[in-house]
Design a protein around this motif. Structure first.
Motif, PDB file in Angstrom:
ATOM      1  N   ILE A 189      23.026  77.146   6.587  1.00  0.00           N
ATOM      2  CA  ILE A 189      22.701  78.023   7.722  1.00  0.00           C
ATOM      3  C   ILE A 189      23.934  78.860   8.083  1.00  0.00           C
ATOM      4  N   ASN A 190      25.099  78.218   8.073  1.00  0.00           N
ATOM      5  CA  ASN A 190      26.344  78.935   8.351  1.00  0.00           C
ATOM      6  C   ASN A 190      26.585  80.049   7.354  1.00  0.00           C
ATOM      7  N   SER A 191      26.302  79.768   6.076  1.00  0.00           N
ATOM      8  CA  SER A 191      26.497  80.789   5.036  1.00  0.00           C
ATOM      9  C   SER A 191      25.560  81.968   5.263  1.00  0.00           C
ATOM     10  N   VAL A 192      24.322  81.684   5.649  1.00  0.00           N
ATOM     11  CA  VAL A 192      23.360  82.763   5.906  1.00  0.00           C
ATOM     12  C   VAL A 192      23.835  83.613   7.090  1.00  0.00           C
ATOM     13  N   ILE A 193      24.368  82.967   8.116  1.00  0.00           N
ATOM     14  CA  ILE A 193      24.900  83.702   9.280  1.00  0.00           C
ATOM     15  C   ILE A 193      26.016  84.649   8.826  1.00  0.00           C
ATOM     16  N   GLU A 194      26.895  84.149   7.959  1.00  0.00           N
ATOM     17  CA  GLU A 194      28.003  84.984   7.470  1.00  0.00           C
ATOM     18  C   GLU A 194      27.492  86.147   6.631  1.00  0.00           C
ATOM     19  N   VAL A 195      26.545  85.856   5.736  1.00  0.00           N
ATOM     20  CA  VAL A 195      25.996  86.907   4.864  1.00  0.00           C
ATOM     21  C   VAL A 195      25.314  87.990   5.701  1.00  0.00           C
ATOM     22  N   MET A 196      24.532  87.574   6.686  1.00  0.00           N
ATOM     23  CA  MET A 196      23.826  88.567   7.519  1.00  0.00           C
ATOM     24  C   MET A 196      24.809  89.371   8.370  1.00  0.00           C
ATOM     25  N   SER A 197      25.799  88.691   8.932  1.00  0.00           N
ATOM     26  CA  SER A 197      26.782  89.406   9.763  1.00  0.00           C
ATOM     27  C   SER A 197      27.529  90.429   8.920  1.00  0.00           C
ATOM     28  N   ASP A 198      27.919  90.033   7.715  1.00  0.00           N
ATOM     29  CA  ASP A 198      28.622  90.968   6.816  1.00  0.00           C
ATOM     30  C   ASP A 198      27.716  92.139   6.455  1.00  0.00           C
ATOM     31  N   ALA A 199      26.449  91.846   6.170  1.00  0.00           N
ATOM     32  CA  ALA A 199      25.510  92.924   5.820  1.00  0.00           C
ATOM     33  C   ALA A 199      25.428  93.925   6.973  1.00  0.00           C
ATOM     34  N   TYR A 200      25.314  93.426   8.203  1.00  0.00           N
ATOM     35  CA  TYR A 200      25.237  94.345   9.354  1.00  0.00           C
ATOM     36  C   TYR A 200      26.538  95.127   9.523  1.00  0.00           C
ATOM     37  N   ARG A 201      27.668  94.469   9.293  1.00  0.00           N
ATOM     38  CA  ARG A 201      28.955  95.185   9.402  1.00  0.00           C
ATOM     39  C   ARG A 201      29.021  96.327   8.395  1.00  0.00           C
ATOM     40  N   ASN A 202      28.315  96.146   7.262  1.00  0.00           N
ATOM     41  CA  ASN A 202      28.310  97.173   6.213  1.00  0.00           C
ATOM     42  C   ASN A 202      27.144  98.148   6.347  1.00  0.00           C
ATOM     43  N   GLY A 203      26.479  98.128   7.487  1.00  0.00           N
ATOM     44  CA  GLY A 203      25.405  99.100   7.731  1.00  0.00           C
ATOM     45  C   GLY A 203      24.090  98.767   7.048  1.00  0.00           C
ATOM     46  N   LYS A 204      23.921  97.532   6.638  1.00  0.00           N
ATOM     47  CA  LYS A 204      22.678  97.129   5.941  1.00  0.00           C
ATOM     48  C   LYS A 204      21.671  96.557   6.932  1.00  0.00           C
ATOM     49  N   LYS A 205      20.520  96.109   6.405  1.00  0.00           N
ATOM     50  CA  LYS A 205      19.451  95.602   7.285  1.00  0.00           C
ATOM     51  C   LYS A 205      18.911  94.265   6.774  1.00  0.00           C
ATOM     52  N   THR A 206      18.064  93.661   7.594  1.00  0.00           N
ATOM     53  CA  THR A 206      17.368  92.431   7.201  1.00  0.00           C
ATOM     54  C   THR A 206      15.880  92.721   7.091  1.00  0.00           C
ATOM     55  N   ILE A 207      15.260  92.207   6.022  1.00  0.00           N
ATOM     56  CA  ILE A 207      13.809  92.322   5.853  1.00  0.00           C
ATOM     57  C   ILE A 207      13.256  90.898   5.809  1.00  0.00           C
ATOM     58  N   PHE A 208      12.263  90.637   6.663  1.00  0.00           N
ATOM     59  CA  PHE A 208      11.639  89.308   6.696  1.00  0.00           C
ATOM     60  C   PHE A 208      10.243  89.384   6.080  1.00  0.00           C
ATOM     61  N   CYS A 209       9.796  88.284   5.453  1.00  0.00           N
ATOM     62  CA  CYS A 209       8.392  88.224   5.024  1.00  0.00           C
ATOM     63  C   CYS A 209       7.864  86.800   5.094  1.00  0.00           C
ATOM     64  N   GLY A 210       6.554  86.692   5.248  1.00  0.00           N
ATOM     65  CA  GLY A 210       5.877  85.402   5.311  1.00  0.00           C
ATOM     66  C   GLY A 210       4.383  85.656   5.378  1.00  0.00           C
ATOM     67  N   ASN A 211       3.590  84.616   5.195  1.00  0.00           N
ATOM     68  CA  ASN A 211       2.129  84.720   5.298  1.00  0.00           C
ATOM     69  C   ASN A 211       1.628  83.874   6.467  1.00  0.00           C
ATOM     70  N   GLY A 212       0.540  84.328   7.080  1.00  0.00           N
ATOM     71  CA  GLY A 212      -0.088  83.536   8.139  1.00  0.00           C
ATOM     72  C   GLY A 212       0.862  83.298   9.298  1.00  0.00           C
ATOM     73  N   GLY A 213       1.011  82.032   9.689  1.00  0.00           N
ATOM     74  CA  GLY A 213       1.906  81.699  10.796  1.00  0.00           C
ATOM     75  C   GLY A 213       3.334  82.118  10.483  1.00  0.00           C
ATOM     76  N   SER A 214       3.705  82.067   9.227  1.00  0.00           N
ATOM     77  CA  SER A 214       5.071  82.467   8.852  1.00  0.00           C
ATOM     78  C   SER A 214       5.261  83.977   8.944  1.00  0.00           C
ATOM     79  N   ALA A 215       4.163  84.748   8.820  1.00  0.00           N
ATOM     80  CA  ALA A 215       4.262  86.205   9.043  1.00  0.00           C
ATOM     81  C   ALA A 215       4.590  86.451  10.515  1.00  0.00           C
ATOM     82  N   ALA A 216       3.953  85.667  11.390  1.00  0.00           N
ATOM     83  CA  ALA A 216       4.230  85.796  12.826  1.00  0.00           C
ATOM     84  C   ALA A 216       5.685  85.424  13.114  1.00  0.00           C
ATOM     85  N   GLU A 217       6.177  84.380  12.461  1.00  0.00           N
ATOM     86  CA  GLU A 217       7.586  83.982  12.666  1.00  0.00           C
ATOM     87  C   GLU A 217       8.522  85.063  12.139  1.00  0.00           C
ATOM     88  N   ALA A 218       8.159  85.644  10.986  1.00  0.00           N
ATOM     89  CA  ALA A 218       8.980  86.704  10.397  1.00  0.00           C
ATOM     90  C   ALA A 218       9.119  87.853  11.395  1.00  0.00           C
TER      91      ALA A 218
END
Ligand SMILES: O=C(CO)[C@@H](O)[C@H](O)[C@H](O)[C@H](O)COP(=O)(O)O
Ligand SMILES: [Zn+2]
Length: 192
Positions: A28-57
């Motif tokens: 989880i810590n690694s994902v936080i670092e990867v996402m923070s770095d991506a945002y620092r570099n002007g990138k974005k996050t894309i989420f996907c899921g089906n059903g209840g997981s689509a709602a969570e996404a």
């Protein structure tokens, strides 16, 4: 035991189990670092899921792009299923399993982060999206159940909830997603 109490206890037992899983906490810590770095570099996050997981996404994408705990600028985050014209056209003219893949083809850029929520880890539309994301140089993160399914091998980070109980896995996914949003926000804007 009362069914209601039993369900509540299932969740608290699972939450307790993962709170002591140092490998999972490290991921989880690694994902936080990867996402923070991506945002620092002007990138974005894309989420996907089906059903209840689509709602969570879409819930998690909104925490980042809309508002979470801090007053700060919006962070670009989106889901693959939000445009119903796109979803119905691609499903109708090609195949439902290609919808998320096509979203990544259209909108995924190198350095973006793709987060797929799948309790089985085998949902074909998510698997295909991950394959394309890999080819395009996105960082891929999966939230799954105990085996990780096909996403275990495909994802750069596969966070496996040690359970086969679909609703309980989804509830833990939301907990982990909230923690990630909180920590990414803190890491980018905590000192403002
Ligand atoms: O919310 C639930 C079950 O709690 C359902 O809608 C569930 O998300 C759907 O059956 C999904 O299609 C399951 O997909 P996945 O988690 O295996 O990728
Ligand atoms: Zn559900």
């Amino acid at each position: 035991m009362n069914k209601i109490v039993k369900r509540i206890q299932e969740l608290s037992t699972l939450a307790n189990l993962i709170s002591n899983d140092s490998e999972l906490i490290q991921q989880i810590n690694s994902v936080i670092e990867v996402m923070s770095d991506a945002y620092r570099n002007g990138k974005k996050t894309i989420f996907c899921g089906n059903g209840g997981s689509a709602a969570e996404a879409q819930h998690l994408a909104a925490e980042l792009s809309g508002k979470f705990l801090l007053e700060r600028k919006p962070l670009p985050a989106e889901v693959c299923h939000a445009n119903s014209s796109f979803v119905t056209a691609v499903s109708n003219d090609y195949d439902y399993t290609l919808v998320y893949n096509r979203h990544i083809e259209a909108f995924g850029n190198k350095g973006d982060v793709l987060i797929g929520l799948s309790t089985s880890g085998t949902s074909e539309n998510i698997v295909k999206a991950f394959q394309t994301a890999k080819e395009k140089g996105l960082t891929t993160v999966s939230f799954t159940g105990n085996t990780g399914g096909l996403l275990n091998e495909l994802a750069d980070f596969c966070i496996k909830v040690p359970s086969e109980n679909v609703p309980r896995i989804q509830e833990i996914h939301l907990l982990m997603g909230h923690i990630i949003c909180e920590k990414v926000e803190q890491s980018l804007f905590g000192n403002e």
